[in-house]
Design a protein around this motif. Structure first.
Motif, PDB file in Angstrom:
ATOM      1  N   TYR A 289      -5.763   5.359   4.760  1.00  0.00           N
ATOM      2  CA  TYR A 289      -6.850   4.283   5.357  1.00  0.00           C
ATOM      3  C   TYR A 289      -6.447   2.968   4.964  1.00  0.00           C
ATOM      4  O   TYR A 289      -6.379   2.074   6.055  1.00  0.00           O
ATOM      5  N   ALA A 290      -6.106   2.543   3.872  1.00  0.00           N
ATOM      6  CA  ALA A 290      -5.943   1.367   3.663  1.00  0.00           C
ATOM      7  C   ALA A 290      -4.840   0.671   4.283  1.00  0.00           C
ATOM      8  O   ALA A 290      -4.789  -0.599   4.754  1.00  0.00           O
TER       9      ALA A 290
ATOM     10  N   ILE B  71       2.446   1.853  -3.370  1.00  0.00           N
ATOM     11  CA  ILE B  71       1.451   2.154  -4.253  1.00  0.00           C
ATOM     12  C   ILE B  71       1.017   3.707  -4.205  1.00  0.00           C
ATOM     13  O   ILE B  71       0.758   4.508  -5.106  1.00  0.00           O
TER      14      ILE B  71
ATOM     15  N   VAL C 177      -7.206  18.294  -5.029  1.00  0.00           N
ATOM     16  CA  VAL C 177      -8.076  17.483  -4.178  1.00  0.00           C
ATOM     17  C   VAL C 177      -7.740  15.906  -4.414  1.00  0.00           C
ATOM     18  O   VAL C 177      -7.852  14.998  -3.589  1.00  0.00           O
ATOM     19  N   VAL C 178      -7.461  15.768  -5.967  1.00  0.00           N
ATOM     20  CA  VAL C 178      -7.179  14.356  -6.150  1.00  0.00           C
ATOM     21  C   VAL C 178      -5.780  13.955  -5.460  1.00  0.00           C
ATOM     22  O   VAL C 178      -5.749  12.708  -4.831  1.00  0.00           O
TER      23      VAL C 178
ATOM     24  N   GLU D 195       0.687  -1.038  -0.165  1.00  0.00           N
ATOM     25  CA  GLU D 195       0.027   0.278   0.054  1.00  0.00           C
ATOM     26  C   GLU D 195       0.876   1.342   0.010  1.00  0.00           C
ATOM     27  O   GLU D 195       0.751   2.316  -0.679  1.00  0.00           O
TER      28      GLU D 195
ATOM     29  N   LEU E  12       1.421   6.391  -7.095  1.00  0.00           N
ATOM     30  CA  LEU E  12       0.303   7.099  -7.429  1.00  0.00           C
ATOM     31  C   LEU E  12       0.568   8.589  -7.183  1.00  0.00           C
ATOM     32  O   LEU E  12       0.163   9.570  -8.058  1.00  0.00           O
TER      33      LEU E  12
ATOM     34  N   LEU F 225       2.879   9.618  -9.750  1.00  0.00           N
ATOM     35  CA  LEU F 225       2.351   9.496 -11.373  1.00  0.00           C
ATOM     36  C   LEU F 225       1.467  10.983 -11.324  1.00  0.00           C
ATOM     37  O   LEU F 225       1.415  11.497 -12.396  1.00  0.00           O
ATOM     38  N   MET F 226       0.559  11.152 -10.285  1.00  0.00           N
ATOM     39  CA  MET F 226      -0.199  12.360 -10.276  1.00  0.00           C
ATOM     40  C   MET F 226       0.532  13.706 -10.583  1.00  0.00           C
ATOM     41  O   MET F 226       0.253  14.631 -11.044  1.00  0.00           O
TER      42      MET F 226
ATOM     43  N   GLY G 148      -6.842  13.063  -1.880  1.00  0.00           N
ATOM     44  CA  GLY G 148      -7.639  12.200  -1.990  1.00  0.00           C
ATOM     45  C   GLY G 148      -6.866  10.897  -1.904  1.00  0.00           C
ATOM     46  O   GLY G 148      -7.194   9.855  -1.349  1.00  0.00           O
ATOM     47  N   ILE G 149      -5.828  10.609  -2.870  1.00  0.00           N
ATOM     48  CA  ILE G 149      -5.076   9.585  -2.977  1.00  0.00           C
ATOM     49  C   ILE G 149      -4.397   9.352  -1.526  1.00  0.00           C
ATOM     50  O   ILE G 149      -4.145   8.038  -1.144  1.00  0.00           O
TER      51      ILE G 149
ATOM     52  N   LEU H 215      -5.117  10.376   1.383  1.00  0.00           N
ATOM     53  CA  LEU H 215      -6.097   9.775   2.473  1.00  0.00           C
ATOM     54  C   LEU H 215      -6.395   8.158   2.130  1.00  0.00           C
ATOM     55  O   LEU H 215      -6.431   7.454   3.053  1.00  0.00           O
ATOM     56  N   THR H 216      -6.845   7.889   1.015  1.00  0.00           N
ATOM     57  CA  THR H 216      -7.312   6.669   0.613  1.00  0.00           C
ATOM     58  C   THR H 216      -6.125   5.488   1.199  1.00  0.00           C
ATOM     59  O   THR H 216      -6.412   4.416   1.543  1.00  0.00           O
ATOM     60  N   VAL H 217      -4.999   5.850   0.576  1.00  0.00           N
ATOM     61  CA  VAL H 217      -4.016   4.709   0.812  1.00  0.00           C
ATOM     62  C   VAL H 217      -3.602   4.763   2.208  1.00  0.00           C
ATOM     63  O   VAL H 217      -3.456   3.615   2.705  1.00  0.00           O
TER      64      VAL H 217
ATOM     65  N   LEU I 150      -6.907  18.966  -9.081  1.00  0.00           N
ATOM     66  CA  LEU I 150      -5.780  18.119  -8.836  1.00  0.00           C
ATOM     67  C   LEU I 150      -5.224  18.023  -7.614  1.00  0.00           C
ATOM     68  O   LEU I 150      -4.908  17.046  -7.282  1.00  0.00           O
TER      69      LEU I 150
END
Lengths: 204, 462
Positions: free
Chosen positions: A188-189, A147, A177-178, A144, A151, A154-155, A181-182, A184-186, A175
Motif C-alpha cells: 500500500y505504501a 523495507i 497474519v503478520v 519501501e 521485514l 526478518l519475520m 499484514g506486512i 499488504l502494508t508495504v 505469524l
C-alpha cells in the motif's frame, strides 16, 4: 525425500547465500525470487521441528506475501522504470555488510539467551542469519520495497525460531497474519507514494 | 456467540459501513464515533457469563472465545481498558472530518481499535505483542497519504513496532518456557534488558521516537495524534499487565529507577528539541514526547499513586492532544503549512484551540494537562528533587515556547483579513477549548474514572 530433513546444513548454507545476495542484487525480480527462496528454505528447516501442516501454512502465507509484494513492485515499475533498488555504498561495502550480518549470526549462537532454546545449532543459525542480515538491510534503506523485503525476511527468521520453541497452531496462524499484514502494508505504501518524486529525490 | 466475537464483529460492521460512506467523511466520522462510543459503553456495562433480559428475551453472552487452542476473553480486569480505548477513539473520531482526514481513516480506525482490543483480550497475554504489531500496520495504512513524496516516518513506525513485537515475544517465551525468574540473576538481567528495549519502542522513548517527528510532517497531524494516543495507550496497558503478572519484575532492582531516568532524559531532550522547532507539527511531536516522558517518570516512581498518575496523564493527553491537533489540523487544511504569521487574526478560533491544546500539553495551570503533573511534582519533589526540577523546567520552557508561538500567530502580517468559520466547525473548536479548561478546573469529574481503568490489575493496584 525424508533424507533431506537429515541435512539442515544445506538450507542453512543456502539461507546465508541468499542473505548475502540480498545485499548484492538490485533488480526487483531477482530480490523477489530470493525472498521466495528464503521462504522455501525456511519451510525445509521447519519440517524438522513442527508438523508439515503448520509449516505449510506459513509457506502459503509467505507465498502470498511474495505474490503481493511482487505484483505491487510490478505495478510500481509500470508507473516508471524504477526496477533497480540499490542499497547505499559500493558493491564491496554491501558485500561486507552482508558478511557482517552472517558473522554476527554465528557469534550470537553462543549467547546464553539463544542457548536456552535447546534447538539444533544449525537450525538456530538459519533463523539468526535471516534475522540479522535483514535487520542490517532495514538499517541501510528508506525504500519501501527494500523495507518490505527486509521485514518479511526478518519475520521469516523469527518465525523459524519461534514456531520451534512455541509450537502451536495459534502461533502459526498469528505469524501468518503478520507476514500477510506486512506485505499488504508495504505494498500500500509503495503504491501510494509518488515514483516521480522518488526519482527526483534520488532515493532510488 | 460470545463477547469477544461480538466486539470484533461490530467493529467490522462499523468499519464496513464507514467504508461505504467514505465519500462523505462527515457522516462516516459521526457513524464511527457513535458506533465505537456505544461499543465502549456496552463493554463496560453489559454483564457477561450471566443471563440478562433484553426486549423480553433472556440472553447470555460468554466472555471467552476459544480459537485454535488459544482464547480471547473479556475479563473484568480488562473491560475498563477496552472501554477507555474505544471512548478515546470516539472522542477523537467525531471531529475528524473538520481536519480533512484521508477518506479511509474512519474505515481503518475501528479495525485498528479491534486489533488493540484483541491485544488486551488474548490469552496468554504475551501474544498481545502480535496484535499491537497488527495495530501498527493499521496505523501505517492511516498514515500513508496518497501521492506522498515520502513514507519514511510510516516505514520507521512499521519497522520499530515489528522489532518490538519480536523482542517482547522472545522475552515472553523466556519468561514462560525458559523459566527465567529473579533466581537466575544473569538471565533475568538479559531478559529485563530485552523487555526494556521492546517497551522503549512501544512508548517511543528516544532514540525510538524517530518515526514521530518525521511522520507528523508526512501525514495528517490529526491522524498522527490519533495513532499516537491509541498505540501509546495500548503500550501502557501492556506494560502494566507485564508488571502485574511477573512479581520478580516489579521487585527487580533498578527497573523503576531506570524507567524514571529514561523518562527524565526523554523530557529533557524533547523539551530542548521542542524549543528549537519552527514547524508547529514537529513542535507537537516533541510536546507529545515530553508528555510521554512525564508519564514514564510517573511509572518510574513505582508507587500506586505514580501508576495512577500515569493513567491520568494518558487520559489528559487525549483531551490536550485532541484539541491541539484539531486546531492545528484545521489551520493547515485551510491555510497551508507556510503562512503562520498573522494566522491568529485570520483564524482566531482555530489558532486559540491550537494554543490552548499546546498549553495543556505543557502542563499549564487551569488546563487538562496540569492536575496530573502537579500531583506528580508533589509526590516526587522530596524523593527525587532533581527529576522534579527537570519536569518543572520543561513546563516553564514549553510555556515560553507556547507564548512565543502565540506572539507569532498574532503578530501583524500583510494578510490579516478574518475568515469565516462554519458554525459546526466553530462548535467543535470551542468545544475543544472548553473541555481542556473544564478538565483543568474540575479534574475530579473524569480523572477518577480514568485512574480506575487498570484497577482490575489487583497485584499492581492492591
Amino acid at each position: 525425500m525424508m533424507w533431506l530433513l537429515d541435512w539442515p546444513e544445506i538450507p542453512t548454507l543456502l539461507l546465508a547465500l541468499s542473505g548475502l545476495c540480498m545485499f548484492l542484487f538490485e533488480d526487483r525480480r531477482v530480490l523477489i525470487g530470493l525472498l521466495a527462496g528464503e521462504y522455501i528454505l525456511s519451510f525445509w528447516l521447519m519440517l524438522t521441528t513442527i508438523p508439515i501442516v503448520d509449516a505449510t501454512a506459513l509457506l502459503l502465507a509467505g507465498a502470498l506475501a511474495v505474490v503481493i509484494l511482487g505484483l505491487s513492485a510490478n505495478v510500481f515499475t509500470g508507473k516508471r522504470d524504477v526496477r533497480r533498488v540499490t542499497l547505499p555504498g559500493t558493491l564491496v561495502f554491501r558485500f561486507s555488510a552482508g558478511a557482517i550480518g552472517i558473522l554476527a549470526a554465528v557469534g550470537t549462537l553462543r549467547a546464553e539467551i539463544v542457548q536456552l532454546s535447546d534447538l539444533n545449532k544449525v537450525y538456530t543459525l538459519g533463523g539468526l542469519i535471516l534475522i540479522l542480515t535483514d535487520f542490517l538491510q532495514l538499517g541501510l534503506t528508506t525504500n519501501e520495497f527494500r523495507i518490505g523485503m527486509g521485514l518479511l525476511g526478518l519475520m521469516t527468521g523469527f518465525s523459524l525460531l519461534y514456531t520451534a520453541v512455541e509450537p502451536s497452531l495459534a502461533v502459526v496462524a498469528l505469524l501468518a497474519v503478520v507476514h500477510l499484514g506486512i506485505a499488504l502494508t508495504v505494498s500500500y505504501a509503495m503504491l501510494q507514494s509518488d515514483p516521480f518524486t522518488l526519482v527526483k529525490g534520488g532515493r532510488e | 456467540m460470545n463477547a469477544p466475537f461480538v466486539l470484533f464483529l461490530f467493529s467490522l460492521i462499523i468499519a464496513v459501513v464507514a467504508f461505504s460512506l467514505r465519500a462523505q467523511v462527515r457522516w462516516s466520522s459521526v457513524w464511527v464515533s457513535l458506533g465505537v462510543g456505544v461499543l465502549a459503553g456496552l463493554v463496560l456495562l453489559v454483564g457477561f457469563d450471566e443471563p440478562y433480559g433484553f426486549l423480553g428475551l433472556s440472553l447470555k453472552l460468554p466472555s471467552q472465545w476459544v480459537v485454535l487452542g488459544r482464547s480471547f476473553g473479556i475479563g473484568g480486569e480488562i473491560r475498563p481498558m477496552i472501554s477507555y480505548l474505544y471512548l478515546a477513539a470516539a472522542f477523537m473520531i467525531a471531529p475528524a472530518w473538520i481536519v480533512g482526514v484521508p477518506r479511509y481513516f474512519t474505515a481503518i480506525a475501528p479495525l485498528m481499535l479491534a486489533a488493540v482490543a484483541a491485544s488486551l483480550m488474548v490469552k496468554p497475554f504475551l501474544f498481545a505483542a502480535i496484535f499491537i504489531g497488527l495495530a501498527a500496520m493499521g496505523a501505517v495504512l492511516l498514515l500513508v497519504v496518497p501521492g506522498t513524496s515520502s513514507t519514511t516516518g510510516s516505514m520507521r513506525l512499521l519497522i520499530l513496532y515489528s522489532l518490538a513485537m519480536i523482542t517482547v515475544l522472545i522475552t515472553g517465551w523466556q519468561l514462560e518456557i525458559g523459566g527465567v525468574t529473579s533466581a537466575s540473576q544473569a538471565l533475568a538481567v538479559q531478559v529485563t534488558a530485552l523487555l526494556a528495549f521492546g517497551f522503549a519502542i512501544l512508548l517511543a522513548v528516544p532514540p525510538f521516537h524517530l518515526w514521530l517527528p518525521r511522520v507528523i510532517q508526512e501525514s495528517n497531524v490529526y491522524v498522527v495524534s490519533f495513532v499516537a494516543i491509541i498505540l501509546q495507550a495500548a503500550g501502557l496497558f501492556f506494560l502494566f499487565r507485564f508488571l502485574d503478572t511477573y512479581p520478580w519484575l516489579r521487585e527487580s532492582e533498578g527497573l523503576f529507577s531506570g524507567i524514571e531516568w529514561a523518562g527524565a532524559v526523554t523530557v529533557l531532550l524533547a523539551t530542548l528539541w521542542a524549543a528549537g522547532q519552527r514547524d508547529p507539527r514537529t513542535l507537537t511531536a516533541y510536546c507529545l514526547l515530553v508528555d510521554l516522558g512525564v508519564m514514564l517518570i510517573a511509572i518510574g516512581t513505582g508507587s500506586q499513586l505514580g501508576l495512577e498518575l500515569a493513567l491520568g496523564i494518558s487520559g489528559a493527553r487525549v483531551i490536550s492532544l485532541g484539541a491541539l491537533s484539531l486546531g492545528l489540523g484545521y489551520l493547515i487544511r485551510m491555510e497551508g503549512e507556510h503562512s503562520w504569521r498573522g494566522m491568529g487574526f485570520r483564524r482566531p478560533v482555530a489558532s486559540s484551540t491550537f494554543l490552548v491544546g499546546l498549553l495543556s500539553m505543557t502542563g499549564f495551570p487551569l488546563t487538562a494537562g496540569f492536575p496530573a503533573r502537579w500531583s506528580l511534582l508533589a509526590s516526587i519533589k522530596s524523593v527525587n528533587p532533581l527529576i522534579s526540577w527537570v519536569v518543572l523546567l520543561a513546563m516553564a520552557i514549553l510555556t515560553g515556547v507556547t507564548l512565543r508561538w502565540a506572539a507569532f500567530l498574532f503578530s501583524p502580517s500583510e494578510d490579516m483579513e478574518r475568515r469565516d468559520t462554519p458554525l459546526l466547525v466553530a462548535v467543535f473548536l470551542y468545544g475543544g477549548i472548553a473541555i481542556t479548561v473544564l478538565l483543568g478546573v474540575f479534574p475530579q469529574t473524569v480523572f477518577p474514572w480514568v485512574v480506575e481503568t487498570a484497577a482490575g490489575l489487583t497485584r499492581l493496584f492492591p
